[in-house]
Design a protein around this motif. Sequence first.
Motif, PDB file in Angstrom:
ATOM      1  N   UNK A  10       0.841  -1.202   0.000  1.00 30.56           N
ATOM      2  CA  UNK A  10       0.000   0.000   0.000  1.00 30.56           C
ATOM      3  C   UNK A  10       0.877   1.254   0.000  1.00 30.56           C
ATOM      4  N   UNK A  11       1.935   1.231   0.804  1.00 32.97           N
ATOM      5  CA  UNK A  11       2.855   2.362   0.848  1.00 32.97           C
ATOM      6  C   UNK A  11       3.505   2.577  -0.515  1.00 32.97           C
ATOM      7  N   UNK A  12       3.912   1.501  -1.170  1.00 31.97           N
ATOM      8  CA  UNK A  12       4.529   1.613  -2.494  1.00 31.97           C
ATOM      9  C   UNK A  12       3.548   2.197  -3.500  1.00 31.97           C
ATOM     10  N   UNK A  13       2.302   1.772  -3.436  1.00 31.76           N
ATOM     11  CA  UNK A  13       1.278   2.302  -4.336  1.00 31.76           C
ATOM     12  C   UNK A  13       1.076   3.793  -4.097  1.00 31.76           C
ATOM     13  N   UNK A  14       0.908   4.169  -2.856  1.00 33.40           N
ATOM     14  CA  UNK A  14       0.677   5.574  -2.529  1.00 33.40           C
ATOM     15  C   UNK A  14       1.891   6.443  -2.855  1.00 33.40           C
ATOM     16  N   UNK A  15       3.084   5.914  -2.622  1.00 32.52           N
ATOM     17  CA  UNK A  15       4.302   6.652  -2.953  1.00 32.52           C
ATOM     18  C   UNK A  15       4.391   6.870  -4.462  1.00 32.52           C
ATOM     19  N   UNK A  16       4.082   5.840  -5.226  1.00 32.56           N
ATOM     20  CA  UNK A  16       4.110   5.956  -6.682  1.00 32.56           C
ATOM     21  C   UNK A  16       3.088   6.950  -7.202  1.00 32.56           C
ATOM     22  N   UNK A  17       1.882   6.896  -6.665  1.00 40.25           N
ATOM     23  CA  UNK A  17       0.831   7.825  -7.095  1.00 40.25           C
ATOM     24  C   UNK A  17       1.197   9.256  -6.718  1.00 40.25           C
ATOM     25  N   UNK A  18       1.695   9.452  -5.510  1.00 42.64           N
ATOM     26  CA  UNK A  18       2.055  10.811  -5.092  1.00 42.64           C
ATOM     27  C   UNK A  18       3.202  11.365  -5.941  1.00 42.64           C
ATOM     28  N   UNK A  19       4.139  10.513  -6.324  1.00 42.46           N
ATOM     29  CA  UNK A  19       5.256  10.940  -7.163  1.00 42.46           C
ATOM     30  C   UNK A  19       4.773  11.345  -8.557  1.00 42.46           C
ATOM     31  N   UNK A  20       3.879  10.552  -9.119  1.00 40.25           N
ATOM     32  CA  UNK A  20       3.336  10.863 -10.437  1.00 40.25           C
ATOM     33  C   UNK A  20       2.540  12.169 -10.395  1.00 40.25           C
ATOM     34  N   UNK A  21       1.721  12.331  -9.377  1.00 41.51           N
ATOM     35  CA  UNK A  21       0.960  13.581  -9.246  1.00 41.51           C
ATOM     36  C   UNK A  21       1.893  14.779  -9.093  1.00 41.51           C
ATOM     37  N   UNK A  22       2.931  14.605  -8.316  1.00 45.69           N
ATOM     38  CA  UNK A  22       3.881  15.692  -8.095  1.00 45.69           C
ATOM     39  C   UNK A  22       4.628  16.048  -9.383  1.00 45.69           C
ATOM     40  N   UNK A  23       5.101  15.020 -10.096  1.00 44.70           N
ATOM     41  CA  UNK A  23       5.894  15.270 -11.295  1.00 44.70           C
ATOM     42  C   UNK A  23       5.075  15.763 -12.478  1.00 44.70           C
ATOM     43  N   UNK A  24       3.931  15.130 -12.716  1.00 43.15           N
ATOM     44  CA  UNK A  24       3.214  15.363 -13.959  1.00 43.15           C
ATOM     45  C   UNK A  24       2.019  16.303 -13.848  1.00 43.15           C
TER      46      UNK A  24
END
Length: 98
Positions: A10-24
């Motif tokens: 779950x942490x990996x999923x949320x970290x990935x989503x937050x990174x994508x939102x931040x970058x893109x």
Amino acid sequence: MLKLLPIFRITALLEGVSYILLLFIATPIKYFANDPQYVKMLGMPHGLLFIAYVVMTVLISKDMKWTNRTLWVVLLASIIPFGTFYIDKKYLNKKANA
């Protein structure tokens, strides 16, 4: 420590989503629309999720019997967009279903 695996996924999923939102999403809005509020809003949660991802990776690496190379691949995936999704599919999904 394998009890941490579902929480780590779950942490990996949320970290990935937050990174994508931040970058893109947040970063282009900051520079093209001159509106930094989204970067400020997403930055702290992403930072906390990143730290949690790194700490949990180190904690579960021995129980998952990862080599040093695999450990570094999993850690490096956190700085590559969509990397945590790849890690979940390649390394974590097998153990969760076992």
